[in-house]
Scaffold this motif. Structure first.
Motif, PDB file in Angstrom:
ATOM      1  N   GLU A  28      14.834 -38.547  57.437  1.00  0.00           N
ATOM      2  CA  GLU A  28      13.917 -37.740  56.640  1.00  0.00           C
ATOM      3  C   GLU A  28      12.979 -38.628  55.828  1.00  0.00           C
ATOM      4  O   GLU A  28      13.348 -39.728  55.396  1.00  0.00           O
ATOM      5  CB  GLU A  28      14.684 -36.836  55.673  1.00  0.00           C
ATOM      6  N   ASN A  29      11.787 -38.124  55.566  1.00  0.00           N
ATOM      7  CA  ASN A  29      10.847 -38.745  54.634  1.00  0.00           C
ATOM      8  C   ASN A  29      10.618 -37.754  53.511  1.00  0.00           C
ATOM      9  O   ASN A  29       9.801 -36.843  53.633  1.00  0.00           O
ATOM     10  CB  ASN A  29       9.531 -39.087  55.326  1.00  0.00           C
ATOM     11  N   VAL A  30      11.360 -37.916  52.433  1.00  0.00           N
ATOM     12  CA  VAL A  30      11.273 -37.009  51.295  1.00  0.00           C
ATOM     13  C   VAL A  30      10.272 -37.577  50.300  1.00  0.00           C
ATOM     14  O   VAL A  30      10.432 -38.702  49.813  1.00  0.00           O
ATOM     15  CB  VAL A  30      12.643 -36.822  50.627  1.00  0.00           C
ATOM     16  N   VAL A  31       9.224 -36.814  50.013  1.00  0.00           N
ATOM     17  CA  VAL A  31       8.183 -37.240  49.087  1.00  0.00           C
ATOM     18  C   VAL A  31       8.337 -36.456  47.794  1.00  0.00           C
ATOM     19  O   VAL A  31       8.378 -35.229  47.805  1.00  0.00           O
ATOM     20  CB  VAL A  31       6.781 -37.028  49.683  1.00  0.00           C
ATOM     21  N   ALA A 252       8.697 -44.858  62.873  1.00  0.00           N
ATOM     22  CA  ALA A 252       9.816 -45.583  63.486  1.00  0.00           C
ATOM     23  C   ALA A 252      11.171 -44.967  63.141  1.00  0.00           C
ATOM     24  O   ALA A 252      12.208 -45.441  63.611  1.00  0.00           O
ATOM     25  CB  ALA A 252       9.787 -47.049  63.050  1.00  0.00           C
ATOM     26  N   GLY A 253      11.177 -43.914  62.284  1.00  0.00           N
ATOM     27  CA  GLY A 253      12.425 -43.227  61.977  1.00  0.00           C
ATOM     28  C   GLY A 253      13.146 -43.714  60.738  1.00  0.00           C
ATOM     29  O   GLY A 253      14.302 -43.330  60.508  1.00  0.00           O
ATOM     30  N   MET A 254      12.474 -44.528  59.912  1.00  0.00           N
ATOM     31  CA  MET A 254      13.114 -45.003  58.690  1.00  0.00           C
ATOM     32  C   MET A 254      13.303 -43.847  57.710  1.00  0.00           C
ATOM     33  O   MET A 254      12.394 -43.044  57.492  1.00  0.00           O
ATOM     34  CB  MET A 254      12.255 -46.091  58.028  1.00  0.00           C
ATOM     35  N   THR A 255      14.488 -43.749  57.130  1.00  0.00           N
ATOM     36  CA  THR A 255      14.731 -42.776  56.067  1.00  0.00           C
ATOM     37  C   THR A 255      14.047 -43.272  54.804  1.00  0.00           C
ATOM     38  O   THR A 255      14.241 -44.414  54.387  1.00  0.00           O
ATOM     39  CB  THR A 255      16.236 -42.615  55.812  1.00  0.00           C
ATOM     40  N   MET A 256      13.233 -42.405  54.177  1.00  0.00           N
ATOM     41  CA  MET A 256      12.473 -42.838  53.012  1.00  0.00           C
ATOM     42  C   MET A 256      12.489 -41.759  51.933  1.00  0.00           C
ATOM     43  O   MET A 256      12.440 -40.569  52.233  1.00  0.00           O
ATOM     44  CB  MET A 256      11.021 -43.158  53.389  1.00  0.00           C
ATOM     45  N   ALA A 266       1.497 -37.520  51.282  1.00  0.00           N
ATOM     46  CA  ALA A 266       2.635 -36.602  51.212  1.00  0.00           C
ATOM     47  C   ALA A 266       2.529 -35.526  52.283  1.00  0.00           C
ATOM     48  O   ALA A 266       3.499 -35.211  52.974  1.00  0.00           O
ATOM     49  CB  ALA A 266       2.698 -35.954  49.827  1.00  0.00           C
ATOM     50  N   ARG A 267       1.326 -34.972  52.452  1.00  0.00           N
ATOM     51  CA  ARG A 267       1.131 -33.909  53.427  1.00  0.00           C
ATOM     52  C   ARG A 267       1.289 -34.422  54.853  1.00  0.00           C
ATOM     53  O   ARG A 267       1.855 -33.753  55.718  1.00  0.00           O
ATOM     54  CB  ARG A 267      -0.264 -33.306  53.253  1.00  0.00           C
ATOM     55  N   GLU A 268       0.815 -35.642  55.096  1.00  0.00           N
ATOM     56  CA  GLU A 268       0.798 -36.186  56.456  1.00  0.00           C
ATOM     57  C   GLU A 268       2.146 -36.741  56.895  1.00  0.00           C
ATOM     58  O   GLU A 268       2.572 -36.543  58.041  1.00  0.00           O
ATOM     59  CB  GLU A 268      -0.259 -37.295  56.543  1.00  0.00           C
ATOM     60  N   VAL A 269       2.838 -37.443  55.990  1.00  0.00           N
ATOM     61  CA  VAL A 269       4.029 -38.203  56.372  1.00  0.00           C
ATOM     62  C   VAL A 269       5.330 -37.528  55.946  1.00  0.00           C
ATOM     63  O   VAL A 269       6.354 -37.656  56.616  1.00  0.00           O
ATOM     64  CB  VAL A 269       3.946 -39.634  55.792  1.00  0.00           C
ATOM     65  N   GLY A 270       5.301 -36.806  54.852  1.00  0.00           N
ATOM     66  CA  GLY A 270       6.541 -36.227  54.343  1.00  0.00           C
ATOM     67  C   GLY A 270       7.120 -35.181  55.282  1.00  0.00           C
ATOM     68  O   GLY A 270       6.400 -34.324  55.787  1.00  0.00           O
ATOM     69  N   GLY A 285      10.054 -28.035  49.975  1.00  0.00           N
ATOM     70  CA  GLY A 285       9.821 -27.384  51.253  1.00  0.00           C
ATOM     71  C   GLY A 285       9.051 -28.282  52.195  1.00  0.00           C
ATOM     72  O   GLY A 285       8.706 -29.420  51.863  1.00  0.00           O
ATOM     73  N   SER A 286       8.793 -27.769  53.390  1.00  0.00           N
ATOM     74  CA  SER A 286       8.005 -28.509  54.366  1.00  0.00           C
ATOM     75  C   SER A 286       6.581 -28.650  53.849  1.00  0.00           C
ATOM     76  O   SER A 286       6.116 -27.828  53.052  1.00  0.00           O
ATOM     77  CB  SER A 286       8.001 -27.770  55.704  1.00  0.00           C
ATOM     78  N   PRO A 287       5.851 -29.687  54.279  1.00  0.00           N
ATOM     79  CA  PRO A 287       4.483 -29.886  53.774  1.00  0.00           C
ATOM     80  C   PRO A 287       3.587 -28.667  53.949  1.00  0.00           C
ATOM     81  O   PRO A 287       2.859 -28.291  53.023  1.00  0.00           O
ATOM     82  CB  PRO A 287       3.988 -31.083  54.596  1.00  0.00           C
ATOM     83  N   ASP A 288       3.640 -28.040  55.130  1.00  0.00           N
ATOM     84  CA  ASP A 288       2.761 -26.899  55.367  1.00  0.00           C
ATOM     85  C   ASP A 288       3.045 -25.768  54.385  1.00  0.00           C
ATOM     86  O   ASP A 288       2.125 -25.202  53.773  1.00  0.00           O
ATOM     87  CB  ASP A 288       2.925 -26.397  56.807  1.00  0.00           C
ATOM     88  N   GLU A 289       4.306 -25.425  54.234  1.00  0.00           N
ATOM     89  CA  GLU A 289       4.675 -24.328  53.340  1.00  0.00           C
ATOM     90  C   GLU A 289       4.443 -24.707  51.887  1.00  0.00           C
ATOM     91  O   GLU A 289       3.967 -23.900  51.077  1.00  0.00           O
ATOM     92  CB  GLU A 289       6.152 -23.964  53.559  1.00  0.00           C
ATOM     93  N   PHE A 290       4.778 -25.940  51.547  1.00  0.00           N
ATOM     94  CA  PHE A 290       4.697 -26.405  50.160  1.00  0.00           C
ATOM     95  C   PHE A 290       3.261 -26.354  49.637  1.00  0.00           C
ATOM     96  O   PHE A 290       3.006 -25.858  48.537  1.00  0.00           O
ATOM     97  CB  PHE A 290       5.243 -27.835  50.092  1.00  0.00           C
ATOM     98  N   PHE A 291       2.322 -26.889  50.422  1.00  0.00           N
ATOM     99  CA  PHE A 291       0.938 -26.970  49.954  1.00  0.00           C
ATOM    100  C   PHE A 291       0.171 -25.668  50.168  1.00  0.00           C
ATOM    101  O   PHE A 291      -0.726 -25.338  49.389  1.00  0.00           O
ATOM    102  CB  PHE A 291       0.212 -28.122  50.648  1.00  0.00           C
ATOM    103  N   ALA A 292       0.525 -24.921  51.205  1.00  0.00           N
ATOM    104  CA  ALA A 292      -0.221 -23.696  51.496  1.00  0.00           C
ATOM    105  C   ALA A 292       0.284 -22.502  50.707  1.00  0.00           C
ATOM    106  O   ALA A 292      -0.506 -21.611  50.350  1.00  0.00           O
ATOM    107  CB  ALA A 292      -0.152 -23.394  52.994  1.00  0.00           C
ATOM    108  N   HIS A 293       1.586 -22.478  50.414  1.00  0.00           N
ATOM    109  CA  HIS A 293       2.152 -21.297  49.758  1.00  0.00           C
ATOM    110  C   HIS A 293       3.108 -21.696  48.629  1.00  0.00           C
ATOM    111  O   HIS A 293       4.295 -21.354  48.661  1.00  0.00           O
ATOM    112  CB  HIS A 293       2.891 -20.434  50.784  1.00  0.00           C
TER     113      HIS A 293
END
Length: 307
Positions: A28-31, A252-256, A266-270, A285-293
């Motif tokens: 996961e990439n948690v921002v 590359a799959g690094m957990t961040m 945040a929107r692109e990578v998280g 939440g997921s980037p799409d849901e978080f920023f849009a709603h």
């Protein structure tokens, strides 16, 4: 992979973190975003215990990195002297209260008023040891699995780039010098800075220093990378260099876990965005849901100002 449970952190009279809980899965990439002073950096620094939590537990890959927090374990609280005393008092003052209700009332009072003492008896200590047995990890070993990148680069200015990169793996006897240098050269080539191997940090740009700081952590071959606002100290034209490297790590799959003010990143990578305000996680939440709603009013206000 990382489990943060009921994290509190107090500095004097100021409670900076107020019951933060968060799970980070492998890959996961948690921002983490939020206003200044919301506790984001403190949360990140508690994960690898650069700050000691006041309450709460942190687990990495099933291993406990902090002391056992009895307030998270009702079975432990029930074996304390304080629980026995309060339960006996309640039985005298309200004998008609059912067993379950009495148990809930006593535990709630202990937690809300922070009543556990240093010495709660042998049964209590045995319960704590039972949790620690086989699960407690030395923080020195855990930190080998967690790379940390700070706002400021924290390179050793009296050492060359190569010496900065190889110092930790060689000193900790994780690699021979030859192995450490081979890994360092591989990573320098990856970021296009092979020609800087013998330079001192004073001769590097801010973006170059931060990329060197990132691959210094990667030289330890960590399982997870923690980033504390890695671009905040950079000139705007240098930010892209660092974010590009972080995108490569994500791909590359690094957990961040990344604390940042870069909303585009945040929107692109998280894979998941977490919003902190006043020491609490108030939405994720997921980037799409978080920023849009966005749902939380404070988040809506924050996004209206930064987007």
């Amino acid at each position: 992979m990382i489990s943060v449970k009921g994290l509190y952190k107090r500095f004097g009279d100021n409670m900076v973190l107020k019951g933060v809980s968060c799970e980070v899965e492998k890959g996961e990439n948690v921002v983490v975003i939020g206003p200044s002073g919301s506790g984001k950096s403190t949360f990140l620094r508690c994960i690898n215990r650069l700050e000691e939590p006041t309450y709460g537990e942190i687990w990495l890959e099933g291993r406990l990195l902090t002391d056992v927090d009895p307030y998270l374990h009702f079975d432990v609280i029930r074996r304390s002297k304080t629980y026995a005393r309060l339960a006996a008092e309640l039985a005298r003052t309200d004998p008609g209260l059912g067993a379950d209700a009495a148990d809930e009332a006593v535990i709630r009072r202990i937690k809300e008023q922070d009543l556990l003492r240093r010495n709660e008896g042998s049964d209590f200590r045995a319960a704590v040891r039972a949790i620690e047995s086989g699960s407690r990890e030395k923080i020195e070993l855990a930190r080998r699995k967690m790379g940390m990148v700070f706002q400021h680069f924290n390179l050793f200015h009296n050492l060359t780039v190569m010496q900065n990169l190889t110092l930790a793996p060689v000193q900790l006897k994780l690699k021979t010098r030859a192995e450490a240098e081979e890994k360092a050269l591989e990573l320098l080539a990856r970021i296009g800075l092979s020609d800087k191997r013998d330079e001192y940090p004073s001769r590097l740009s801010g973006g170059q220093k931060q990329r060197i700081a990132i691959i210094r952590s990667l030289c330890m071959e960590p399982d997870v990378m923690l980033f504390d606002e890695p671009t905040s100290a950079l000139d705007p034209e240098m930010v892209g260099e660092v974010l590009s490297l972080m995108r490569q790590l994500a791909e590359a799959g690094m957990t961040m876990v990344v604390v940042t003010h870069e909303m585009g990143f945040a929107r692109e990578v998280g894979s998941r965005i977490v919003f902190m305000d006043d020491g609490r996680i108030t939405e994720s939440g997921s980037p799409d849901e978080f920023f849009a709603h966005p749902q939380n009013p404070r988040l809506k206000d924050f996004l209206s100002k930064v987007l």
